[in-house]
Design a protein around this motif. Structure first.
Motif, short mmCIF file in Angstrom:
data_model
loop_
_atom_site.label_atom_id
_atom_site.label_comp_id
_atom_site.label_asym_id
_atom_site.label_seq_id
_atom_site.Cartn_x
_atom_site.Cartn_y
_atom_site.Cartn_z
N LEU A 341 0.85 -1.21 0.00
CA LEU A 341 0.00 0.00 0.00
C LEU A 341 0.88 1.25 0.00
O LEU A 341 0.61 2.22 -0.72
N LEU A 342 1.95 1.19 0.81
CA LEU A 342 2.85 2.34 0.89
C LEU A 342 3.37 2.72 -0.49
O LEU A 342 3.41 3.89 -0.86
N VAL A 343 3.76 1.70 -1.24
CA VAL A 343 4.34 1.98 -2.56
C VAL A 343 3.27 2.52 -3.51
O VAL A 343 3.48 3.51 -4.19
N ASP A 348 2.75 6.39 -6.39
CA ASP A 348 2.09 6.58 -7.69
C ASP A 348 1.23 7.83 -7.70
O ASP A 348 1.20 8.57 -8.68
N THR A 349 0.54 8.07 -6.59
CA THR A 349 -0.35 9.24 -6.48
C THR A 349 0.46 10.54 -6.56
O THR A 349 0.11 11.45 -7.31
N THR A 350 1.55 10.58 -5.79
CA THR A 350 2.34 11.80 -5.77
C THR A 350 3.03 12.02 -7.12
O THR A 350 3.06 13.14 -7.63
N PRO A 407 -7.60 14.95 -10.59
CA PRO A 407 -7.55 14.15 -9.35
C PRO A 407 -7.00 12.76 -9.67
O PRO A 407 -7.37 12.18 -10.69
N VAL A 408 -6.13 12.26 -8.79
CA VAL A 408 -5.49 10.98 -9.15
C VAL A 408 -6.33 9.75 -8.79
O VAL A 408 -5.96 8.64 -9.15
N VAL A 409 -7.43 9.96 -8.07
CA VAL A 409 -8.40 8.86 -7.92
C VAL A 409 -9.68 9.38 -8.57
O VAL A 409 -10.65 9.74 -7.89
N PRO A 543 -9.53 15.88 -3.43
CA PRO A 543 -8.53 15.05 -4.11
C PRO A 543 -7.96 13.97 -3.21
O PRO A 543 -7.50 12.93 -3.68
N PHE A 544 -7.96 14.23 -1.89
CA PHE A 544 -7.45 13.25 -0.93
C PHE A 544 -8.59 12.47 -0.28
O PHE A 544 -8.40 11.87 0.76
N SER A 545 -9.78 12.51 -0.88
CA SER A 545 -10.99 12.02 -0.23
C SER A 545 -11.21 12.83 1.05
O SER A 545 -10.57 13.87 1.24
N CYS A 551 -7.11 10.39 2.97
CA CYS A 551 -5.71 10.00 2.77
C CYS A 551 -4.89 10.23 4.05
O CYS A 551 -4.89 11.33 4.60
N ALA A 552 -4.19 9.17 4.47
CA ALA A 552 -3.39 9.29 5.69
C ALA A 552 -2.07 10.03 5.40
O ALA A 552 -1.41 10.49 6.33
N GLY A 553 -1.72 10.11 4.11
CA GLY A 553 -0.39 10.66 3.80
C GLY A 553 -0.42 12.03 3.14
O GLY A 553 0.56 12.45 2.54
N GLU A 560 6.28 16.97 -0.16
CA GLU A 560 7.06 16.55 -1.33
C GLU A 560 6.79 17.45 -2.52
O GLU A 560 7.69 17.94 -3.19
N MET A 561 5.50 17.68 -2.79
CA MET A 561 5.14 18.41 -4.00
C MET A 561 5.60 19.86 -3.94
O MET A 561 6.12 20.40 -4.92
N ARG A 562 5.45 20.48 -2.76
CA ARG A 562 5.91 21.87 -2.64
C ARG A 562 7.41 21.95 -2.91
O ARG A 562 7.88 22.84 -3.63
C1 HEM Z 1 -0.90 13.62 -4.22
C2 HEM Z 1 -0.77 12.57 -3.47
C3 HEM Z 1 -1.89 11.73 -2.92
C4 HEM Z 1 -3.22 11.71 -3.25
C5 HEM Z 1 -3.94 12.57 -4.27
C6 HEM Z 1 -3.85 10.70 -2.42
C7 HEM Z 1 -5.19 10.38 -2.46
C8 HEM Z 1 -5.79 9.44 -1.64
C9 HEM Z 1 -7.19 9.10 -1.69
C10 HEM Z 1 -8.22 9.69 -2.64
C11 HEM Z 1 -7.41 8.17 -0.73
C12 HEM Z 1 -8.74 7.46 -0.40
C13 HEM Z 1 -8.71 6.06 -0.96
C14 HEM Z 1 -9.90 5.24 -0.59
O1 HEM Z 1 -10.70 5.61 0.27
O2 HEM Z 1 -10.03 4.15 -1.19
C15 HEM Z 1 -6.16 7.91 -0.08
C16 HEM Z 1 -5.99 7.01 0.95
C17 HEM Z 1 -4.78 6.75 1.53
N1 HEM Z 1 -3.56 7.33 1.23
FE1 HEM Z 1 -3.23 8.80 -0.10
N2 HEM Z 1 -2.89 10.14 -1.61
C18 HEM Z 1 -1.70 10.74 -1.87
C19 HEM Z 1 -0.49 10.48 -1.26
C20 HEM Z 1 -0.29 9.61 -0.22
C21 HEM Z 1 0.95 9.42 0.46
C22 HEM Z 1 2.27 10.16 0.19
C23 HEM Z 1 0.76 8.44 1.39
C24 HEM Z 1 1.81 7.94 2.34
C25 HEM Z 1 2.03 6.75 2.61
C26 HEM Z 1 -0.65 8.03 1.29
C27 HEM Z 1 -1.26 7.06 2.06
C28 HEM Z 1 -2.61 6.77 2.05
C29 HEM Z 1 -3.24 5.79 2.92
C30 HEM Z 1 -2.54 4.94 3.98
C31 HEM Z 1 -4.60 5.77 2.60
C32 HEM Z 1 -5.71 4.93 3.24
C33 HEM Z 1 -6.38 5.80 4.31
C34 HEM Z 1 -7.55 5.13 5.00
O3 HEM Z 1 -8.23 4.29 4.41
O4 HEM Z 1 -7.79 5.47 6.17
N3 HEM Z 1 -1.24 8.77 0.30
N4 HEM Z 1 -5.19 8.70 -0.65
#
Ligand code: HEM
Length: 611
Positions: A341-343, A348-350, A407-409, A543-545, A551-553, A560-562
């Motif tokens: 998941l980390l990878v 990929d998102t960033t 948006p990446v998702v 974009p991060f939900s 998104c936890a990250g 990173e992006m800045r």
């Molecule tokens: C531009 C960068 C990023 C975007 C747009 C993004 C977007 C998202 C979105 C939309 C979700 C919700 C997914 C879902 O509910 O199925 C999510 C979940 C998550 N993201 Fe990101 N993400 C980004 C970067 C990161 C980074 C750097 C990390 C670090 C490890 C990360 C870790 C996670 C994790 C662990 C979840 C699951 C959270 C949960 O279910 O409580 N993300 N992300």
């Protein structure tokens, strides 16, 4: 004859009973058991026929006939019910997908751009709610966001998240039970809190420095594949911050085999997102060798990581997970899922978002020039570090605006309504156990939420008419946005421009649901000087939900992006390479749950000292 009819009747009744069972229980995860039950049932029928004198050939023929009756009845019953009597029958939508999600694949293949089809469906049916599958709705009304995604929402993650559970157990991402998710989230929140982020920052700074020095080596190249370089950076950072193990891709200038493996299976996700039970079945039957190789890789990486002594005061994300005393989180399978998941989630998102940022910067040179003008000069500070960049509203505005457009998702994330159903603020009742998608791309491109939605306009994110006064930021710790209900956005006059958009990036029509200008209090109409101001409804920006599963990250991603954008734009003007105009990305970006943006080739032109 009477015996034959009796068998047919039994087949019909069994088919109806199967339908009742499929209706009553969510069996997506157990598609293999359904298949096994069919094989066992028809195997027994064939054996019975054979023993009752028929001979092999006749036994097969009779069984085939019975199977025909059974499956035709089952299919007819399912189709008639879904088409005419289903609890979602009152919602508008295309006819065939309401019978089976298989028909949704016609919107996916061959371009894998489902996210661009969904807004067209909402427009075609002139509705904020469209039925996109037998038990599935697409909702684009931002007022529904708190009920579907908010911290107090009763919805849970949908059946989509069970797809690979038999192989990998539950990660924070795939945990559907709210209790288990809460446990995961507690650990992740610790791994991503202010103290932890401060510890990761030097690593991010080092990799950005390395990226800049590698790009300096390529400064005279006529074409630099920017999409690759930002991917190298994002994966290297995540390897280090995640498990203190760089992939070394920036050094090698080459994609690691693991990443190639990961990307290899992405297109398949565009398809399986619609029919997750097929993915579940196929992987149980031995398909999905790439996932197994990835799991092997993750096991090896984790074993290495456990042996390695943590440097004092420098904890990585896996270190936080290992420290936790919940066996469900530290089990080998759960840690393996977390490592992968980390990878995927972290890199990929960033890297995709960075690719889109440089695409928009190349299209909008004035944006680059303005950003450069407000950043400290190179001579004042050769490298800007994460902590130098926390209060540059225009930089965050560029990032936000890119994440809005790209948006990446893009199709959003699936949620399931609680058994008692859900009543939306406009009074619409959504029955229980409905799978809901709130498609992020469609919501971000809706003119009712963002005026001139196809135009790249960072200024729509600025408040109080100045770039320095603050920015509507995805970085808020608030659930969805830093704005409360009454906030009025007043875009900067100094950034108003002529009404011709400089970048029209997608095939989605502007204002796809309504021809009337937005009336939301958060919007501002065109000003009297004939220039356009750009407005935003921050509640529709996700974009991060948002909410419990946000998104936890996201904070790490913003850091990173800045760093990358600021340090590159200070040195170089990003221009398209010869033969590149960004259309490849517009046309070929694939929606594979996360996006696969394809390639971006640029030239890096050092700024003229006088500029
Ligand atoms: C531009 C960068 C990023 C975007 C747009 C993004 C977007 C998202 C979105 C939309 C979700 C919700 C997914 C879902 O509910 O199925 C999510 C979940 C998550 N993201 Fe990101 N993400 C980004 C970067 C990161 C980074 C750097 C990390 C670090 C490890 C990360 C870790 C996670 C994790 C662990 C979840 C699951 C959270 C949960 O279910 O409580 N993300 N992300």
């Amino acid at each position: 004859m009477a015996g034959f009819l009796t068998r047919n009747e039994v087949a019909v009744l069994s088919a109806l009973a199967t339908h009742a069972l499929l209706n009553r229980f969510t069996l997506d995860r157990y598609s293999h058991l359904v298949l096994l039950a069919w094989i066992a049932a028809f195997g027994s029928v064939a054996a019975g026929e054979w023993r009752a004198d028929a001979g092999f050939r006749k036994a097969l023929q009779d069984t085939a006939k019975i199977a025909c009756v059974y499956f035709v009845t089952l299919l007819t019953s399912v189709m008639v019910y879904r088409g005419l009597f289903h609890r979602l029958r009152k919602f508008p939508g295309p006819f065939l997908p309401r019978l089976s999600k298989w028909f949704s694949l016609s919107y996916v293949i061959p371009q894998f751009q489902y996210h661009k089809q969904v807004p067209l469906l909402h427009k075609q049916y002139n509705s904020d709610i469209v039925r996109t599958g037998p038990r599935e709705l697409s909702i684009i009304d931002p007022a529904a966001i708190p009920l579907v995604h908010g911290a107090q929402a009763k919805c849970v993650k949908g059946v989509w998240y069970d797809m690979f559970k038999h192989m990998e157990g539950s990660s924070i991402h795939t945990a559907r039970s709210k209790d288990l998710h809460r446990e995961h989230r507690r650990v992740w929140d610790r791994a991503m809190n202010e103290t932890s982020l401060r510890a990761y920052e030097p690593r991010v700074n080092n990799y950005v420095r390395l990226l800049i020095s590698r790009l300096e080596e390529h400064e005279n190249d006529k074409s630099i594949r920017m999409s690759d370089w930002v991917a190298f950076l994002a994966f290297d950072i995540m390897g280090d911050v995640g498990f203190s193990r760089s992939f070394g891709m920036l050094q090698k200038g080459k994609m690691d085999w693991v990443i190639d493996l990961l990307h290899g299976g992405m297109s398949a996700m565009s398809v399986f997102t619609h029919i997750p039970y097929v993915a579940s079945l196929l992987t149980r039957l031995g398909a999905g060798g790439d996932v197994l190789r990835l799991m092997e890789w993750a096991h090896g990486t984790l074993d290495e990581r456990k042996i390695k002594q943590e440097k004092q005061g420098e904890k990585d994300i896996v270190g936080h997970l290992l420290d936790c005393d919940n066996k469900e989180i530290t089990s080998r399978r759960a840690l393996n899922a977390a490592a992968r998941l980390l990878v995927v989630a972290g890199s990929d998102t960033t890297s995709a978002t960075l690719t889109f940022i440089f695409l928009e910067l190349a299209r909008n040179p004035h944006t680059q020039r303005h950003l450069r003008s407000i950043l400290p000069s190179l001579s004042a500070k050769p490298h800007l570090e994460a902590q130098d960049l926390t209060h540059i509203p225009y930089l965050d505005a560029i990032i936000n605006e890119t994440m809005r457009l790209h948006p990446v998702v893009p199709s959003g994330v699936q949620r399931e309504t609680p058994p008692e159903g859900l009543t939306l603020p406009n009074g619409t009742y959504i029955p229980g156990h409905t799978q809901i998608w709130m498609p992020i791309y469609a919501i971000h491109h809706d003119a009712r939420n963002f005026s001139s939605p196809e135009t790249f306009a960072p200024e729509r994110w600025l408040v109080n008419g100045t770039t320095q006064a603050g920015v509507i930021s995805a970085t808020s710790s608030r659930e969805n946005s830093p704005f409360d209900e009454k906030t009025v956005i007043v875009p900067s006059r100094s950034f108003s421009r002529s009404t011709t958009p400089s970048s029209t990036a997608s095939t989605t029509p502007d204002n796809f649901l309504s021809e009337t200008p937005p009336t939301d209090p958060t919007t501002t109409p065109s000003n009297p000087e004939g220039t356009t101001t750009y407005t935003a409804n921050p509640r529709a920006f996700m974009p991060f939900s948002t909410g419990t599963y946000k998104c936890a990250g996201w904070r790490l991603a913003m850091i990173e992006m800045r760093c990358v954008v600021a340090n590159i734009v200070r040195r170089w003007e990003v221009r398209f390479a010869v033969g590149e105009d960004g259309s490849d990305i517009d046309e070929k970006t694939q929606d594979c749950f996360t996006v696969n943006p394809g390639k971006l080739d640029v030239r890096l032109v050092p700024w003229d000292e006088d500029e």
